[in-house]
Design a protein around this motif. Structure first.
Motif, mmCIF file in Angstrom:
data_model
loop_
_atom_site.group_PDB
_atom_site.id
_atom_site.type_symbol
_atom_site.label_atom_id
_atom_site.label_comp_id
_atom_site.label_asym_id
_atom_site.label_seq_id
_atom_site.Cartn_x
_atom_site.Cartn_y
_atom_site.Cartn_z
ATOM 1 N N ILE A 1 0.855 -1.205 0.000
ATOM 2 C CA ILE A 1 0.000 0.000 0.000
ATOM 3 C C ILE A 1 0.890 1.254 0.000
ATOM 4 N N ALA A 2 1.933 1.230 0.805
ATOM 5 C CA ALA A 2 2.869 2.363 0.816
ATOM 6 C C ALA A 2 3.496 2.538 -0.560
ATOM 7 N N GLY A 3 3.847 1.433 -1.208
ATOM 8 C CA GLY A 3 4.442 1.480 -2.542
ATOM 9 C C GLY A 3 3.502 2.116 -3.551
ATOM 10 N N ILE A 4 2.227 1.774 -3.454
ATOM 11 C CA ILE A 4 1.248 2.331 -4.393
ATOM 12 C C ILE A 4 1.058 3.829 -4.139
ATOM 13 N N LEU A 5 0.920 4.200 -2.855
ATOM 14 C CA LEU A 5 0.684 5.607 -2.539
ATOM 15 C C LEU A 5 1.875 6.479 -2.924
ATOM 16 N N SER A 6 3.084 5.918 -2.857
ATOM 17 C CA SER A 6 4.260 6.715 -3.190
ATOM 18 C C SER A 6 4.606 6.631 -4.674
ATOM 19 N N GLY A 7 3.807 5.907 -5.440
ATOM 20 C CA GLY A 7 4.021 5.850 -6.878
ATOM 21 C C GLY A 7 5.076 4.851 -7.315
ATOM 22 N N GLN A 8 5.572 4.030 -6.389
ATOM 23 C CA GLN A 8 6.598 3.054 -6.755
ATOM 24 C C GLN A 8 5.973 1.846 -7.454
ATOM 25 N N ILE A 9 4.750 1.522 -7.056
ATOM 26 C CA ILE A 9 4.078 0.346 -7.608
ATOM 27 C C ILE A 9 2.782 0.818 -8.254
ATOM 28 N N ALA B 1 4.718 18.768 0.575
ATOM 29 C CA ALA B 1 3.808 17.771 0.016
ATOM 30 C C ALA B 1 2.522 17.745 0.821
ATOM 31 N N ASN B 2 1.439 17.353 0.162
ATOM 32 C CA ASN B 2 0.160 17.259 0.862
ATOM 33 C C ASN B 2 -0.032 15.909 1.525
ATOM 34 N N LEU B 3 0.815 14.950 1.103
ATOM 35 C CA LEU B 3 0.683 13.600 1.635
ATOM 36 C C LEU B 3 2.052 13.155 2.142
ATOM 37 N N VAL B 4 2.080 12.583 3.328
ATOM 38 C CA VAL B 4 3.326 12.042 3.876
ATOM 39 C C VAL B 4 3.124 10.558 4.100
ATOM 40 N N ILE B 5 4.033 9.750 3.550
ATOM 41 C CA ILE B 5 3.987 8.320 3.800
ATOM 42 C C ILE B 5 5.226 7.975 4.619
ATOM 43 N N ALA B 6 5.006 7.563 5.849
ATOM 44 C CA ALA B 6 6.132 7.257 6.726
ATOM 45 C C ALA B 6 6.115 5.767 7.040
ATOM 46 N N VAL B 7 7.127 5.050 6.546
ATOM 47 C CA VAL B 7 7.228 3.625 6.827
ATOM 48 C C VAL B 7 8.325 3.429 7.860
ATOM 49 N N CYS C 1 6.628 16.862 -8.599
ATOM 50 C CA CYS C 1 6.072 18.017 -7.897
ATOM 51 C C CYS C 1 4.937 17.626 -6.963
ATOM 52 N N LEU C 2 4.141 16.654 -7.387
ATOM 53 C CA LEU C 2 2.943 16.308 -6.628
ATOM 54 C C LEU C 2 3.164 15.173 -5.645
ATOM 55 N N CYS C 3 4.207 14.344 -5.914
ATOM 56 C CA CYS C 3 4.280 13.078 -5.196
ATOM 57 C C CYS C 3 4.491 13.297 -3.698
ATOM 58 N N ALA C 4 4.167 12.267 -2.963
ATOM 59 C CA ALA C 4 4.166 12.344 -1.509
ATOM 60 C C ALA C 4 5.578 12.419 -0.952
ATOM 61 N N ALA C 5 5.684 13.031 0.234
ATOM 62 C CA ALA C 5 6.902 12.857 1.014
ATOM 63 C C ALA C 5 6.908 11.408 1.466
ATOM 64 N N HIS C 6 8.036 10.753 1.360
ATOM 65 C CA HIS C 6 8.045 9.303 1.562
ATOM 66 C C HIS C 6 9.274 8.895 2.355
ATOM 67 N N ILE C 7 9.054 8.405 3.554
ATOM 68 C CA ILE C 7 10.155 7.838 4.337
ATOM 69 C C ILE C 7 10.116 6.342 4.074
ATOM 70 N N PRO C 8 11.082 5.816 3.288
ATOM 71 C CA PRO C 8 10.977 4.424 2.858
ATOM 72 C C PRO C 8 11.351 3.459 3.984
ATOM 73 N N ALA C 9 10.912 2.224 3.815
ATOM 74 C CA ALA C 9 11.151 1.213 4.845
ATOM 75 C C ALA C 9 12.639 0.914 4.991
ATOM 76 N N HIS C 10 13.381 1.005 3.880
ATOM 77 C CA HIS C 10 14.813 0.701 3.944
ATOM 78 C C HIS C 10 15.599 1.964 3.638
ATOM 79 N N GLN C 11 16.544 2.276 4.491
ATOM 80 C CA GLN C 11 17.338 3.489 4.323
ATOM 81 C C GLN C 11 18.056 3.494 2.980
ATOM 82 N N PHE C 12 18.429 2.306 2.501
ATOM 83 C CA PHE C 12 19.204 2.241 1.264
ATOM 84 C C PHE C 12 18.398 2.778 0.080
ATOM 85 N N TYR C 13 17.068 2.611 0.110
ATOM 86 C CA TYR C 13 16.253 3.105 -0.992
ATOM 87 C C TYR C 13 16.186 4.627 -0.983
#
Lengths: 523, 360
Positions: free
Chosen positions: A326-334, A442-448, A357-369
């Protein structure tokens, strides 16, 4: 508290027994373990703070605690990966110093790590022989096969020795790892979250093998987050919290709800929640989303999710239940196989979520990404500013000033912006990623798992920042293995189980126990 | 930037340069053992190479002539390297550039120079880009290893040249020689400074300076560095990874092709099979010696170009075979690679010790 069942050493009066020969006679009767005021510090983090644990021979002993409670560190000390800064280890009442993994192995202690260490392309037989000091230069496969299958029959293991490991199920691989230790005559088995990648049925299968091993005299230490499993398969439970051992209980004398309450961290201060002014205004809606690699490998099934403006939505679930997707979809990765995206009421193509410009702020699950180790902090901060707004020429001075501001705001150490990201410690790298994402407009923040590797103060700060975003009318999605974090800041919590949403509840209406049941698909 | 970190950077650069020089000296010492073993005086040999590479204006211009294709192919390797790809196919792309230029030169032999040269240049670049575009698309779309594909395409390119000069393009006036007819005057690049130095050298230098500016200073350069540093992070930031990989490889092939265009148009005046004694491979080594730094590529290719042009004198004066230079080049490359790790350890020892990563 339990008294140590230290089997008295037969004739030995020597207190400082470290040699294998001296240990083994006792080993046949099982090994009891006494960890006394073990301390271990990594940099600024006190991972173990005078931990005491007594483990009786021939039992399954569970270690329960949140991420970062110090379970893995404690067990890595016992298995010889780390040396403690203080404290002592006693096996069957005899103090020992465990300097290395080799020595731990000689003492009969073996550990299965969360990430399995099998070679997928080799057969099971080859994997078992791989770490075996008895293996000679020229491998006598026939002889090894005979010996190994005899041992398997003796211990009640069944798997195809000639199958390559990649063909085995996760449960079988886990069993191969356990058998590898037994093949090396391990009397103490440390299992670090053995069921985190398994379905409930598979978990049952592996844990009953583990229970049988304990009843045949081996000592098993089980690290897990699953309270139900512990109550079913462990005989004693020690709760660790903030690096300290809190208490030890008999599994037969405690309820799941009490365990959950005990392990929850109550030292985090209350976070100020401001109810959204425009309640129920939908920012983004996922309508009937499905994601699958093949017909029988469905990762998400018919997901419907509404993200409201001004709220923090927590998504809870056991590892691999679909929250990462779900996080992947919301952040546009999937991009999902089917389903519709609505953004502020308008149906939009999935590509919108990839627009820089529009995409969410995204703290990914793995620091390497989320970082480039070979590049400077300045460049790492710039990573998310590369949108159409960015001019062709990089304004070095402006970028550097911005980087310095982020570094000071989140106290990243060392604080030189020209330092390479690869030289940062895990906690500081996480701060860098958070600093960058939370400063993204960003209007959306995804924090994993945003607080992975952060200390208490930083955790508090990050959670407060996430809350502030929502308080400003933005939308925050929080995915974390720590339920407490989510309960603390979320307005609502959605629970996923096996790729489906099993419930969405207001945080004020639910308890961690009922979430636990929903995560297991029981409610 | 604080003075401390600035001094640290200077120190790291000095250690790096000192390390490279030490590695070259050790390489020369190892080759000296070989020279002594075959009964030559190493000091005399080295002096011989140096004077025939840099002693006098003729020597220097010949060094530049040899350095030109090396510089261009080294840049080609570097461009692919910046996005994390290993282009071992500069040799093949060079030959394709030569084929493209030749095709124009022999199909419209009577065109005037102002039409001929640009047409040769463009077609050469296109041909080189096609040769690197195939592995680029295979890589970006299907994940096929570009190292293998570019390497194997080198042999195809060489055989293609053989086919053309033995078959359809063979000079009818000299049926025994496998080569095309000589280019018309209009198809020959002008020589400069009354020597064989041609504009290819300046194209190389301008390109190198251009990239030395583009990569650290601009947005596309930044995207290239991110893709090379961690493609996963590039995808995370929604950067156009596939587009950049393909464009980089196309540009890489086109620049290698300019080297081939220069060789046929300015040096040979026709297409033969021997237009490149492995410039593409030498360029690959030079790029790695220069650590993919475009300005360092200029210097290193002139150094290696000197070694190559000095080889002629080696053959004449000491009766050593040309392969001796290859031995020297290979040995120096090996010692430099071995020193790479040691240098890094030295320069990172000056940086603060890493804090151990808490694993809890």
């Amino acid at each position: 508290m339990l008294s140590p069942t230290a089997a008295p050493a037969k004739t030995k009066t020597n207190n400082h027994i470290t040699s294998v020969e001296n240990m083994l006679p006792n080993a046949k009767q099982g090994i009891s373990i006494r960890l006394e005021s073990i301390s271990k510090r990594f940099g600024n983090v006190l991972a173990n703070d005078a931990v005491n644990v007594n483990i009786a021979a021939g039992t399954v002993h569970a270690l329960l605690g949140e991420n970062g409670a110090g379970k893995s560190t404690l067990m890595r000390i016992l298995a010889g990966y780390h040396q403690p800064d203080g404290g002592s280890i006693k096996l069957n009442g005899n103090p020992v110093t465990i300097n290395s993994q080799v020595q731990a192995r000689k003492l009969g202690i073996g550990m299965v790590h969360q990430r399995l260490s099998l070679v997928p392309s080799l057969t099971v037989l080859e994997n078992i022989l791989l770490g075996d000091s008895k293996t000679s230069f020229i491998i006598d496969a026939k002889k090894a096969y005979k010996q190994i299958s005899a041992k398997m029959a003796e211990l009640g293991f069944t798997f195809d020795l000639f199958s390559p490991v990649w063909r085995l199920t996760s449960a079988e691989q886990q069993k191969v790892e356990i058998f590898k230790l037994l093949w090396k005559d391990a009397q103490v088995l440390i299992l670090d979250e053995p069921t985190s990648q398994l379905s409930p049925l598979e978990a049952e299968e592996v844990l009953s093998v583990v229970r049988d091993l304990a009843s045949s005299g081996r000592t098993v230490i089980l690290i897990t987050h699953h309270i139900e499993e512990i109550l079913k398969f462990a005989s004693e439970i020690t709760i660790l919290k903030n690096g300290q051992s809190l208490s030890t209980h008999k599994a037969s004398q405690i309820k799941a709800a009490d365990l959950a309450k005990l392990m929850i961290d109550d030292s985090v201060n209350q976070i100020q929640k401001i109810p959204a002014k425009t309640k129920n205004e939908i920012y983004l809606k996922l309508d009937n989303i499905s994601l699958h690699q093949s017909a029988n490998n469905r990762r998400l099934t018919n997901i419907n999710l509404e993200l409201l403006k001004g709220e923090v939505l927590g998504i809870a679930g056991l590892t691999g239940s679909g929250q990462d997707e779900i996080a992947g979809i919301l952040s546009g990765q999937i991009i999902p196989n089917s389903g519709t995206l609505y953004l502020e009421g308008k149906e939009l193509p999935w590509k919108v979520l990839q627009d820089p410009c529009l995409c969410a702020a995204h703290i990914p699950a793995h620091q390497f990404y989320g970082s480039i180790p070979s590049m400077s902090l300045i460049d790492n901060f710039l990573l998310r500013d590369i949108s159409n707004k960015q001019s062709l020429m990089l304004n070095k001075k402006h970028i550097q000033e911005k980087a310095e501001k982020h570094i000071n705001q989140f106290q990243i150490r060392p604080n030189n912006p020209s330092n390479l990201a690869g030289n940062l410690s895990g906690g500081n790298l996480q701060r860098m990623i958070i600093a960058r994402e939370l400063n993204k407009d960003a209007n959306l923040v995804i924090a994993v798992n945003p607080c992975a590797g952060l200390d208490m103060a930083a955790t508090q700060y990050v959670l407060q920042e996430l809350r502030n975003f929502a308080n400003q009318g933005k939308t925050v999605v929080l995915i974390s293995p720590s339920l407490d974090e989510m309960l603390l800041v979320s307005d609502r919590i959605a629970v996923v189980c096996a790729g489906k949403i099993t419930g969405v509840k207001d945080t004020c209406e639910i308890s961690s126990e009922s979430i636990g049941l929903m995560m297991g698909g029981l409610e | 930037m604080s003075t401390v970190s600035f001094l640290k950077n200077i120190r790291a650069a000095l250690i790096s340069i000192a390390g490279s020089l030490a590695a070259i000296c050790i390489g020369l010492l190892l080759v000296a053992i070989f020279l002594v073993a075959v009964g030559r005086n190493p000091v005399e040999t080295y002096i011989g190479i140096f004077t025939s590479a840099f002693g006098g204006s003729f020597a220097i211009t010949e060094t530049f002539v040899a350095a030109t294709p090396i510089m261009l192919t080294a840049l080609a390797v570097a461009i692919a390297g910046w996005v994390g790809l290993l282009n071992v196919g500069a040799e093949g792309q060079l030959y394709l550039g030569a084929i493209g230029a030749t095709m124009i030169a022999i199909t419209i032999p009577n065109a005037p120079s102002w039409q001929m040269i640009p047409a040769m240049f463009v077609v050469a670049c296109l041909f080189g880009a096609v040769w690197s575009g195939v592995p680029a698309i295979l890589r970006a779309k299907f994940g096929v290893n570009e190292t293998i594909v570019t390497l194997l395409l080198n042999y195809v390119a060489l055989l293609l040249v053989e086919f053309l000069i033995h078959g359809p393009w063979q000079d009818p006036s000299s049926s025994s020689w496998p080569q095309t007819m000589a280019f018309s005057d209009a198809a020959q690049l002008p020589h400069l400074f009354a020597s064989r130095v041609h504009p290819g050298l300046f194209i190389g230098i301008v390109m190198a300076v251009f990239f030395a500016f583009l990569i650290p200073m601009t947005k596309p350069g930044f995207i290239i560095r991110v893709i090379g540093g961690n493609p996963k992070a590039a995808a995370y930031a929604h950067l156009p990874v596939v587009k950049y990989i393909i464009i980089s490889m196309l540009v890489s092939g086109a620049i290698a092709a300019i080297a081939g265009f220069g060789q046929v148009s300015a040096i040979e005046g026709r297409l033969r099979s021997g237009i490149s004694p492995g410039y593409g491979y030498t360029g690959f080594l030079v790029c790695w010696l220069a650590r993919h730094n475009p300005l360092a590529i200029i210097i290193v290719s002139i150094f290696v170009g000197g070694l190559l042009s000095g080889a002629d004198s080696l053959q004449l004066s000491t009766k050593l075979p040309f392969a001796t230079v290859n031995i020297m080049q290979g040995t120096i490359f090996l010692t430099l690679l071995m020193f790479e790790n040691i240098i890094q350890r030295f320069s990172s020892a000056t940086v603060e010790a890493k804090t151990p990563e808490a694993n809890i």
